[in-house]
Design a protein around this motif. Structure first.
Motif, PDB file in Angstrom:
ATOM      1  N   UNK A   1      16.098 -38.305 -37.581  1.00  0.00           N
ATOM      2  CA  UNK A   1      15.533 -38.928 -38.784  1.00  0.00           C
ATOM      3  C   UNK A   1      14.066 -38.588 -38.952  1.00  0.00           C
ATOM      4  N   UNK A   2      13.298 -38.635 -37.872  1.00  0.00           N
ATOM      5  CA  UNK A   2      11.872 -38.348 -37.970  1.00  0.00           C
ATOM      6  C   UNK A   2      11.561 -36.890 -38.194  1.00  0.00           C
ATOM      7  N   UNK A   3      12.367 -35.997 -37.647  1.00  0.00           N
ATOM      8  CA  UNK A   3      12.090 -34.562 -37.771  1.00  0.00           C
ATOM      9  C   UNK A   3      12.521 -34.000 -39.124  1.00  0.00           C
ATOM     10  N   UNK A   4      13.738 -34.306 -39.535  1.00  0.00           N
ATOM     11  CA  UNK A   4      14.262 -33.718 -40.763  1.00  0.00           C
ATOM     12  C   UNK A   4      13.825 -34.476 -42.008  1.00  0.00           C
ATOM     13  N   UNK A   5      13.708 -35.813 -41.922  1.00  0.00           N
ATOM     14  CA  UNK A   5      13.346 -36.589 -43.089  1.00  0.00           C
ATOM     15  C   UNK A   5      14.404 -36.487 -44.185  1.00  0.00           C
TER      16      UNK A   5
ATOM     17  N   UNK B   1       7.597 -42.705 -33.963  1.00  0.00           N
ATOM     18  CA  UNK B   1       6.782 -41.856 -33.089  1.00  0.00           C
ATOM     19  C   UNK B   1       6.936 -40.384 -33.436  1.00  0.00           C
ATOM     20  N   UNK B   2       8.138 -39.978 -33.839  1.00  0.00           N
ATOM     21  CA  UNK B   2       8.370 -38.578 -34.204  1.00  0.00           C
ATOM     22  C   UNK B   2       7.602 -38.207 -35.462  1.00  0.00           C
TER      23      UNK B   2
ATOM     24  N   UNK C   1      13.501 -25.598 -34.256  1.00  0.00           N
ATOM     25  CA  UNK C   1      13.368 -27.039 -34.446  1.00  0.00           C
ATOM     26  C   UNK C   1      13.960 -27.858 -33.307  1.00  0.00           C
ATOM     27  N   UNK C   2      15.220 -27.608 -32.892  1.00  0.00           N
ATOM     28  CA  UNK C   2      15.790 -28.367 -31.771  1.00  0.00           C
ATOM     29  C   UNK C   2      14.990 -28.209 -30.479  1.00  0.00           C
TER      30      UNK C   2
END
Length: 319
Positions: free
Chosen positions: A132-136, A202-203, A222-223
């Motif tokens: 959730x935090x990375x991709x938005x 936090x991400x 990304x991963x």
């Protein structure tokens, strides 16, 4: 002329071991200076070791019918039985089972369910929070809306609903065998939200920092950035939440077992023992309820206090 010591001859000083460095760290110093943390740790480890070593230190095997004697039923603590003359440290229940032995074996179930449920919730929550935090975008929206909906219901009710559905789709002949795993799944699935929300926040902060931009410049995917760079920097609050969640998971398991929808009678946990003892409380056999309840209280309180101390010790604003 006497030989000089090794240091005097220019030899390199001996490097301290990792154990010594850990012992002299600020974290260990704070732990040694906190009486609450020390007492809580000792109580928790005593109960954990008692559960792990139960087959060797328990006076009797409470789940072996061949070792039970109904004549020992309702023997008070530290008093010889009127028929057999045997004495039991914490007394016996209606089946003649040693209460001390049943507590040790019940602790094994409660701790296993608690640890496994927290690990499952942590893995699920951290994974969804990172995504959730990375991709938005719509990924974050879907995950967070599901989390918001789940937060509107008490965790114990969510666990009961999930347990009922999972047990209903399990074949009848496997229900007793799968009851513990279904219980772990139900408690873990009801407790992932707080991990996801903390990791997602936090991400969002970490992914805008320079080290993430540098990792992108050198071609990291990304991963790989999420797992090798961002995840280690968001684990501190996750460990604190996991410690506090452990006590909540143990209490949730005891609550479900007390209500008769948790551990099966063939594998009784502390909650099952409390439910059994509650039926004899007003007839005078108080020890059947008191000692399992006291054990559950000591375990949950020690884990909670240790989690509170860990939260304060890892809080950078309090340093």
């Amino acid at each position: 002329m006497a030989d000089l010591p090794a240091e005097g001859r220019g030899a390199a000083p001996r490097r301290p071991t990792r154990l010594k460095l850990a012992w002299e760290s600020d974290f260990a110093w704070k732990f040694r200076r906190s009486p609450v943390a020390l007492v809580s740790f000792v109580v928790m480890m005593t109960l954990v070791l008692g559960a792990v070593l139960a087959p060797w230190i328990a006076p009797h095997d409470p789940f072996d019918p061949g070792t039970l004697n109904l004549m020992n039923g309702f023997t008070p603590p530290m008093e010889p039985n009127a028929f057999t003359g045997e004495t039991f440290l914490l007394g016996t229940d209606d089946q003649g089972r040693d209460v001390f032995s049943t507590i040790l074996f019940g602790l094994r179930i409660s701790l296993f369910v608690g640890f496994a449920a927290v690990c499952f919730a942590m893995v699920l929550g951290v994974t969804l929070g990172l995504l959730a935090g990375w991709f938005g975008g719509w990924t974050e929206t879907m995950i967070m809306r599901v989390a918001d909906v789940q937060l509107t219901f008490p965790a114990i009710l969510v666990a009961m609903l999930i347990f009922g559905i999972a047990k209903g789709i399990t074949p009848i002949e496997y229900r007793d065998q799968m009851a513990i795993w279904v219980l772990i799944f139900a408690i873990g699935l009801s407790d992932w939200v707080q991990f996801a929300r903390v990791v997602r926040g936090a991400t969002l902060v970490e992914k805008n920092k320079e080290y993430v931009a540098a990792a992108r410049l050198i071609g990291r995917s990304g991963p790989a950035i999420m797992v090798r760079h961002i995840l280690p920097n968001v684990l501190s609050p996750v460990l604190v939440i996991a410690t506090i969640s452990l006590a909540l998971a143990i209490i949730a398991e005891a609550t479900l077992s007390f209500l008769g929808v948790g551990a099966p009678p063939t594998q009784p946990s502390l909650g099952t023992l409390i439910r059994i003892g509650q039926g004899f409380l007003f007839s005078g056999e108080w020890w059947i309820l008191f000692f399992p309840a006291l054990t559950l209280l000591a375990l949950a309180l020690s884990v909670n206090l240790l989690g509170d101390w860990l939260r304060d010790a890892l809080n950078p604003r309090l340093k």
